[in-house]
Design a protein around this motif. Structure first.
Motif, mmCIF file in Angstrom:
data_model
loop_
_atom_site.group_PDB
_atom_site.id
_atom_site.type_symbol
_atom_site.label_atom_id
_atom_site.label_comp_id
_atom_site.label_asym_id
_atom_site.label_seq_id
_atom_site.Cartn_x
_atom_site.Cartn_y
_atom_site.Cartn_z
ATOM 1 N N THR A 121 12.516 20.654 -8.161
ATOM 2 C CA THR A 121 12.674 20.737 -6.715
ATOM 3 C C THR A 121 13.174 19.384 -6.222
ATOM 4 O O THR A 121 12.838 18.344 -6.770
ATOM 5 N N HIS A 122 13.991 19.430 -5.188
ATOM 6 C CA HIS A 122 14.511 18.216 -4.557
ATOM 7 C C HIS A 122 14.106 18.327 -3.098
ATOM 8 O O HIS A 122 14.622 19.183 -2.386
ATOM 9 N N ASN A 123 13.136 17.512 -2.676
ATOM 10 C CA ASN A 123 12.736 17.605 -1.268
ATOM 11 C C ASN A 123 12.625 16.233 -0.628
ATOM 12 O O ASN A 123 11.689 15.922 0.069
ATOM 13 N N ASP A 124 13.634 15.415 -0.899
ATOM 14 C CA ASP A 124 13.735 14.091 -0.325
ATOM 15 C C ASP A 124 14.168 14.216 1.142
ATOM 16 O O ASP A 124 15.270 14.679 1.424
ATOM 17 N N PRO A 125 13.295 13.838 2.112
ATOM 18 C CA PRO A 125 13.637 14.021 3.529
ATOM 19 C C PRO A 125 14.901 13.266 3.937
ATOM 20 O O PRO A 125 15.602 13.684 4.864
ATOM 21 N N CYS A 126 15.221 12.154 3.245
ATOM 22 C CA CYS A 126 16.435 11.397 3.577
ATOM 23 C C CYS A 126 17.686 12.228 3.334
ATOM 24 O O CYS A 126 18.701 12.045 4.000
ATOM 25 N N CYS A 127 17.648 13.101 2.338
ATOM 26 C CA CYS A 127 18.827 13.900 2.004
ATOM 27 C C CYS A 127 18.806 15.236 2.723
ATOM 28 O O CYS A 127 19.839 15.765 3.093
ATOM 29 N N LEU A 128 17.617 15.806 2.871
ATOM 30 C CA LEU A 128 17.551 17.229 3.197
ATOM 31 C C LEU A 128 16.723 17.560 4.433
ATOM 32 O O LEU A 128 16.551 18.738 4.754
ATOM 33 N N VAL A 310 22.134 15.007 -12.102
ATOM 34 C CA VAL A 310 21.464 15.995 -11.258
ATOM 35 C C VAL A 310 21.628 15.745 -9.763
ATOM 36 O O VAL A 310 21.150 16.529 -8.950
ATOM 37 N N ARG A 311 22.259 14.627 -9.393
ATOM 38 C CA ARG A 311 22.459 14.333 -7.974
ATOM 39 C C ARG A 311 23.907 13.915 -7.768
ATOM 40 O O ARG A 311 24.486 13.244 -8.626
ATOM 41 N N SER A 312 24.464 14.274 -6.609
ATOM 42 C CA SER A 312 25.825 13.841 -6.310
ATOM 43 C C SER A 312 25.813 12.330 -6.095
ATOM 44 O O SER A 312 24.784 11.771 -5.713
ATOM 45 N N TYR A 314 26.839 10.766 -3.763
ATOM 46 C CA TYR A 314 26.634 10.459 -2.344
ATOM 47 C C TYR A 314 25.202 10.730 -1.910
ATOM 48 O O TYR A 314 24.822 10.479 -0.784
ATOM 49 N N ASP A 315 24.392 11.267 -2.836
ATOM 50 C CA ASP A 315 22.997 11.545 -2.526
ATOM 51 C C ASP A 315 22.247 10.239 -2.281
ATOM 52 O O ASP A 315 22.577 9.197 -2.845
ATOM 53 N N HIS A 316 21.220 10.317 -1.461
ATOM 54 C CA HIS A 316 20.400 9.156 -1.125
ATOM 55 C C HIS A 316 19.887 8.426 -2.376
ATOM 56 O O HIS A 316 19.944 7.205 -2.477
ATOM 57 N N GLU A 317 19.412 9.199 -3.372
ATOM 58 C CA GLU A 317 18.841 8.555 -4.565
ATOM 59 C C GLU A 317 19.913 7.853 -5.404
ATOM 60 O O GLU A 317 19.688 6.763 -5.921
ATOM 61 N N SER A 318 21.092 8.484 -5.531
ATOM 62 C CA SER A 318 22.189 7.842 -6.268
ATOM 63 C C SER A 318 22.626 6.572 -5.551
ATOM 64 O O SER A 318 22.871 5.540 -6.178
HETATM 65 ZN ZN LIG Z 1 17.989 13.136 -2.570
#
Ligand SMILES: [Zn+2]
Ligand SMILES: [Zn+2]
Length: 446
Positions: A121-128, A310-312, A314-318
């Motif tokens: 699951t990906h539920n990072d509020p910064c991204c989503l 697993v992340r683009s 441009y994703d917050h974590e990348s």
């Molecule tokens: Zn994210």
């Protein structure tokens, strides 16, 4: 009857023997692909007192009818006979949370659990914002069930027998994943998870006192009592030197990757390893050890590579990783070392010292601002006074891969012991062995 949330999604919800329903891929899915995304419902901030039935029934009553219907269609976890209302049982069996709030995702809840999941699951509020995604961790074949781990933080450090007790207590089902299937693979996975636990503890300033956790005997009650080890571990007084911190993080990332744990966790392990390596590099002031600089680069490139499976980008974590790497590269010592290794900077060499075609070990920035090459024997005296830093060359160091291979293959206990003895203690990567060895040796003896 097969139901699909929407026809465009790459899975269908189908009945599975002995498991109720599950989500089956209806076409091949690539790593990093978003399998499903949905909003949160029944988002409840956890009050200072405990969450009561009233909080949950009030949140349920406020839902539109269609959402009420989808909540009521979720699995009840019928084993919880202490919970009298159906909504309570459903909420307890399907809730997501982060310590300060809990919520439901009616469709994501339909994915079953696996201790070796092919999705996360990906539920990072910064991204989503308040939405959550199910993201593929690896290639998923058409017809394969899509699963995520219901509590990876706990299940990555517990053995199959412990997980059986935990999953039964919390959800009332028996896991049939590869890690829970016993046999040779089950034992290897148990050993790796005990090592993950030991490393996580050590990196938190704790020491796991008892590796007998793989011991047989003891019923379900003992299994759960053993889990308290995590809280009862002893506080270690001295902080970990940077070199050991780097080694432990590399080994942790390596073990998690071998165990099929989420790529985002593996990426963060390598990031932490790079940070620790850079700390060690900066402790030497004007002398820059080239291998350490190479390691910082190696670990950060690995971290970004694993994250972006697993992340683009441009994703917050990348983006967090990429900007951390940028900041590291602007540190003068690393900047100079990488420019020198790239051939963009010249350094004055000691031609006489390099009769054996020895590679330069370090570069020194002289008072006049010039770069001077240093060979290993010239550096030794610099390090003599510092037992917190190891300058062993790469060939002396067992790699994390080597350690893992020793654990995985049928190496005899004697051979393992001599392997450990010949590498000494507290060398750069070898430091991790002091943690891994007791478990590996214990497992080998069985
Ligand atoms: Zn994210
Ligand atoms: Zn399992």
């Amino acid at each position: 009857m097969a139901t699909s949330p929407e026809d465009s999604h790459p899975f269908a919800i189908l009945p599975i023997p002995n498991k109720g329903y599950g989500c089956i891929a209806n076409r091949p899915i690539s790593p990093g692909e978003v399998i499903y995304q949905e909003a949160t419902i029944m988002h409840i901030a956890i009050p200072a007192q405990r969450l009561t039935e009233t909080h949950i029934t009030t949140a349920f009553a406020a839902l539109p009818d269609a959402q009420k219907k989808s909540v009521l269609s979720l699995h009840e976890g019928t084993h919880r006979t202490d919970l009298h209302s159906k909504v309570m049982r459903i909420f307890k069996a399907n809730t997501f949370g982060n310590g300060s709030a809990c919520w439901l995702h009616p469709t994501i809840s339909r994915f079953n659990h696996s201790c070796v999941p092919n999705a996360t699951t990906h539920n990072d509020p910064c991204c989503l914002g308040d939405e959550a995604q199910i993201v593929a961790e690896r290639e998923i074949a058409e017809g394969e069930e899509i699963c995520f781990s219901y509590n990876n933080e706990m299940y990555e450090i517990t053995t199959a027998r412990q997980r059986r007790a935990l999953l039964q207590k919390q959800y009332g089902f028996e896991c049939d994943c590869r890690a829970c299937g016993g046999g040779e693979e089950g034992r290897a996975r148990d050993a790796r998870r005990v090592l993950i636990k030991a490393l996580r503890a050590r990196l938190h300033g704790l020491r796991t006192s008892d590796f007998g956790i793989l011991d047989d005997g003891g019923g379900e009650e003992n299994e759960l009592a053993e889990l308290d080890l995590w809280v009862k571990e002893v506080q270690v007084k001295e902080a970990l030197p940077a070199g050991k911190r780097a080694a432990y993080n590399v080994l942790l990332g390596n073990l998690r990757e071998a165990e099929g744990m989420p790529a985002t966790d593996v990426a963060v392990d390598y990031w932490h390893a790079a940070e620790a390596m850079l700390d060690q590099l900066m402790q030497m002031q004007d002398v820059v050890v080239l291998q350490w600089a190479k390691n910082v680069q190696l670990y950060m490139e690995k971290a970004i590579d694993v994250m972006e499976r697993v992340r683009s980008p441009y994703d917050h974590e990348s983006q967090t990783l990429r900007s951390a790497w940028k900041a590291m590269q602007s540190r003068p010592c690393l900047k100079v070392a990488l420019a020198y290794l790239d051939g963009a900077l010249e350094a004055k060499g000691h031609e006489l010292m390099s009769v054996d075609d020895e590679e330069p070990f370090a570069i020194q920035i002289t008072k006049s601002g010039e770069l001077q090459v240093l060979y290993k024997n010239e550096c030794d005296k610099l390090f003599e006074a510092r037992d917190d830093i190891s300058v062993a060359s790469q060939e002396d160091e067992p790699s994390p891969d080597g350690i893992l291979r020793s654990i995985r293959t049928k190496m005899s206990t004697e051979k393992l012991r001599s392997h450990i003895a010949s590498h000494g203690v507290y060398k750069l990567i070898g430091a991790a062995l002091t943690c891994a060895a007791p478990v590996a040796a214990y497992w080998m003896m069985r």
